[in-house]
Scaffold this active site. Structure first.
Site, mmCIF file in Angstrom:
data_model
loop_
_atom_site.group_PDB
_atom_site.id
_atom_site.type_symbol
_atom_site.label_atom_id
_atom_site.label_comp_id
_atom_site.label_asym_id
_atom_site.label_seq_id
_atom_site.Cartn_x
_atom_site.Cartn_y
_atom_site.Cartn_z
ATOM 1 N N SER A 1 -10.007 -0.444 4.600
ATOM 2 C CA SER A 1 -9.123 -0.896 5.680
ATOM 3 C C SER A 1 -8.466 0.308 6.346
ATOM 4 O O SER A 1 -7.774 1.079 5.686
ATOM 5 C CB SER A 1 -8.030 -1.810 5.141
ATOM 6 O OG SER A 1 -8.614 -2.989 4.660
ATOM 7 N N ARG B 1 0.824 -1.227 0.000
ATOM 8 C CA ARG B 1 0.000 0.000 0.000
ATOM 9 C C ARG B 1 0.853 1.270 0.000
ATOM 10 O O ARG B 1 0.537 2.254 0.670
ATOM 11 C CB ARG B 1 -0.973 0.031 1.184
ATOM 12 C CG ARG B 1 -1.905 -1.138 1.264
ATOM 13 C CD ARG B 1 -2.914 -1.220 0.120
ATOM 14 N NE ARG B 1 -3.544 -2.518 0.126
ATOM 15 C CZ ARG B 1 -3.155 -3.551 -0.657
ATOM 16 N NH1 ARG B 1 -2.173 -3.397 -1.542
ATOM 17 N NH2 ARG B 1 -3.763 -4.698 -0.580
ATOM 18 N N GLU C 1 -3.501 2.688 7.051
ATOM 19 C CA GLU C 1 -3.562 2.540 5.595
ATOM 20 C C GLU C 1 -4.267 3.766 5.010
ATOM 21 O O GLU C 1 -3.858 4.306 3.993
ATOM 22 C CB GLU C 1 -4.312 1.255 5.206
ATOM 23 C CG GLU C 1 -4.410 1.083 3.695
ATOM 24 C CD GLU C 1 -4.860 -0.300 3.262
ATOM 25 O OE1 GLU C 1 -4.520 -1.294 3.925
ATOM 26 O OE2 GLU C 1 -5.572 -0.386 2.238
HETATM 27 C C1 LIG Z 1 -15.512 -0.145 0.739
HETATM 28 C C2 LIG Z 1 -14.034 0.002 0.446
HETATM 29 C C3 LIG Z 1 -13.297 -1.114 0.055
HETATM 30 C C4 LIG Z 1 -11.941 -0.994 -0.216
HETATM 31 N N1 LIG Z 1 -11.240 -2.109 -0.611
HETATM 32 C C5 LIG Z 1 -9.916 -2.002 -0.907
HETATM 33 C C6 LIG Z 1 -9.166 -3.155 -1.328
HETATM 34 O O1 LIG Z 1 -9.677 -4.253 -1.476
HETATM 35 N N2 LIG Z 1 -7.849 -2.977 -1.586
HETATM 36 C C7 LIG Z 1 -7.218 -1.778 -1.460
HETATM 37 O O2 LIG Z 1 -6.014 -1.678 -1.711
HETATM 38 N N3 LIG Z 1 -7.916 -0.677 -1.073
HETATM 39 C C8 LIG Z 1 -9.226 -0.769 -0.792
HETATM 40 N N4 LIG Z 1 -9.922 0.349 -0.391
HETATM 41 C C9 LIG Z 1 -9.220 1.647 -0.280
HETATM 42 C C10 LIG Z 1 -9.264 2.503 -1.551
HETATM 43 O O3 LIG Z 1 -10.380 2.181 -2.357
HETATM 44 C C11 LIG Z 1 -7.990 2.380 -2.392
HETATM 45 O O4 LIG Z 1 -6.857 2.808 -1.669
HETATM 46 C C12 LIG Z 1 -8.090 3.200 -3.686
HETATM 47 O O5 LIG Z 1 -7.064 2.840 -4.583
HETATM 48 C C13 LIG Z 1 -8.012 4.709 -3.442
HETATM 49 O O6 LIG Z 1 -8.315 5.366 -4.657
HETATM 50 P P1 LIG Z 1 -9.046 6.787 -4.671
HETATM 51 O O7 LIG Z 1 -9.144 7.212 -6.070
HETATM 52 O O8 LIG Z 1 -10.313 6.711 -3.909
HETATM 53 O O9 LIG Z 1 -7.965 7.649 -3.897
HETATM 54 P P2 LIG Z 1 -8.247 8.762 -2.783
HETATM 55 O O10 LIG Z 1 -8.827 8.116 -1.579
HETATM 56 O O11 LIG Z 1 -8.973 9.899 -3.377
HETATM 57 O O12 LIG Z 1 -6.732 9.187 -2.473
HETATM 58 C C14 LIG Z 1 -5.834 8.258 -1.914
HETATM 59 C C15 LIG Z 1 -4.401 8.767 -2.134
HETATM 60 O O13 LIG Z 1 -4.116 8.786 -3.532
HETATM 61 C C16 LIG Z 1 -3.717 10.085 -3.934
HETATM 62 N N5 LIG Z 1 -4.216 10.323 -5.307
HETATM 63 C C17 LIG Z 1 -5.468 10.138 -5.787
HETATM 64 N N6 LIG Z 1 -5.506 10.473 -7.103
HETATM 65 C C18 LIG Z 1 -4.264 10.885 -7.426
HETATM 66 C C19 LIG Z 1 -3.667 11.373 -8.620
HETATM 67 N N7 LIG Z 1 -4.358 11.515 -9.776
HETATM 68 N N8 LIG Z 1 -2.352 11.732 -8.597
HETATM 69 C C20 LIG Z 1 -1.620 11.599 -7.455
HETATM 70 N N9 LIG Z 1 -2.124 11.137 -6.305
HETATM 71 C C21 LIG Z 1 -3.432 10.777 -6.287
HETATM 72 C C22 LIG Z 1 -4.358 11.034 -2.918
HETATM 73 O O14 LIG Z 1 -3.656 12.262 -2.881
HETATM 74 C C23 LIG Z 1 -4.203 10.217 -1.639
HETATM 75 O O15 LIG Z 1 -2.890 10.335 -1.149
HETATM 76 C C24 LIG Z 1 -11.292 0.265 -0.103
HETATM 77 C C25 LIG Z 1 -12.034 1.387 0.274
HETATM 78 C C26 LIG Z 1 -13.390 1.264 0.543
HETATM 79 C C27 LIG Z 1 -14.165 2.487 0.918
#
Ligand SMILES: Cc1cc2nc3c(=O)[nH]c(=O)nc-3n(C[C@H](O)[C@H](O)[C@H](O)COP(=O)(O)OP(=O)(O)OC[C@H]3O[C@@H](n4cnc5c(N)ncnc54)[C@H](O)[C@@H]3O)c2cc1C
Length: 302
Positions: free
Chosen positions: A224, A175, A297
């Site tokens: 998580s 992660r 995380e």
């Molecule tokens: C119900 C649920 C289930 C989940 N299951 C999983 C799972 O199975 N596995 C897992 O790994 N995660 C899981 N997650 C966590 C999450 O979905 C992941 O970490 C996902 O990849 C985050 O993407 P996001 O676009 O929502 O990022 P955000 O939450 O918007 O941002 C997360 C990070 O990424 C950075 N970021 C976002 N976009 C960019 C960009 N374009 N350029 C640079 N930095 C950027 C942000 O600045 C921040 O630091 C889950 C979350 C939820 C709510």
């Protein structure tokens, strides 16, 4: 650094810039105060212009789907950037390679891959984020992570320079990745392996069912909360929390999911303070009971 509402520097973006904009609806937790500036660039040119106008000390935070972030209740003194739908294009470069904008949802990439008979993207159907967030977090599940499919990332730095970074030059961890914190990812290319659409879709169905069984869905959460403490034990963090923290622990509307103890939930109207108290309480209890030090995380946005 406070970016002011009547700052003339931002006049040219009047259609894509919002001042004192609530962050609540931009994240899955549904928590957070206002951002001084919320910028949704229409295109790369506007994004470059904006970055050049912002001074280097001005705080910038990029948000994807907001499924892994926890914002404070106070004002975010800086600019929150969310890439507009023009950064959500997806196309096939050749029979094994997909190029996707950073705003594309993981599940859309998974669907696109299946439509094009490309396997290896099935796990993405279970992650509710975007490509940008997935690269930053090296997100993954069921034994696969972003690093396994990524070929290269296109990003922009604070000077407005566009860079292409091959995956082999990036160090990915659990992660995490070592790409500079101030890079904004624009798009990425991914490799898959030729397979039959039916088979891919069956695998997606199987993974989704597995996920649905183990984790809560359609709730206000950041997924998580803590990483599995893989360097200290091979036990899962949800198990450790379950046995270390009293049942039904709650701070305001911040609660622990019954289904998965590492998922913290905003039951209704939890504040950042409530959620932070719950996080600290769990961390402390786990440390006291087991000696294990938990790392977050989810991303706390300062
Ligand atoms: C119900 C649920 C289930 C989940 N299951 C999983 C799972 O199975 N596995 C897992 O790994 N995660 C899981 N997650 C966590 C999450 O979905 C992941 O970490 C996902 O990849 C985050 O993407 P996001 O676009 O929502 O990022 P955000 O939450 O918007 O941002 C997360 C990070 O990424 C950075 N970021 C976002 N976009 C960019 C960009 N374009 N350029 C640079 N930095 C950027 C942000 O600045 C921040 O630091 C889950 C979350 C939820 C709510």
């Amino acid at each position: 650094m406070n970016i002011e509402r009547f700052d003339n520097r931002f006049k040219k973006f009047s259609k894509s810039i919002y001042f004192n904009h609530s962050l609540k609806k931009l994240n899955w937790f549904n928590i957070g105060g206002d951002a001084n500036i919320y910028f949704k660039p229409d295109n790369l040119h506007d994004l470059i212009e904006f970055l050049k106008i912002c001074k280097s000390e001005e705080k910038i935070f990029v948000i994807g789907a907001g499924s892994n972030v926890l914002f404070k209740d106070d004002i975010f003194k800086g600019a929150v950037i969310k890439l507009s739908k023009n950064f959500s294009r997806i196309s096939l470069l050749n029979e094994n390679t997909i190029i996707a904008g950073s705003g594309v949802l993981d599940k859309s990439l998974s669907e696109f891959a299946a439509e094009n008979n490309l396997g290896g993207f099935e796990f993405l159907s279970c992650i509710p984020g975007t490509i940008g967030g997935g690269i930053r977090m090296n997100s993954g599940c069921f034994g696969r992570e972003f690093k396994d499919i990524l070929i290269s990332v296109q990003a922009i730095n604070r000077l407005g320079e566009v860079l292409t970074i091959p995956s082999k030059d990036i160090i990915f961890g659990y992660r995490s990745c070592n790409l500079a914190k101030d890079l904004i990812f624009l798009s990425a290319s991914f490799k898959g392996n030729k397979d039959k659409r039916d088979k891919i879709e069956q695998e997606v169905k199987k993974l989704k069912a597995k996920k649905e069984k183990a984790q809560p869905t359609r709730i206000k959460t950041g997924g998580s909360t803590f990483k599995n403490p893989i360097e200290q034990t091979n036990r899962k963090v949800w198990e450790i929390i379950k046995e270390s923290v009293p049942n039904k622990t709650q701070f305001g509307d911040a609660i622990i999911s019954d289904k998965h103890a590492n998922f913290f939930i905003n039951k209704n109207n939890a504040s950042y303070k409530d959620m932070k108290k719950l996080i600290e309480f769990v961390k402390e209890n786990v440390k006291n009971k087991t000696g294990i030090k938990l790392d977050l995380e989810i991303v706390l946005v300062e």
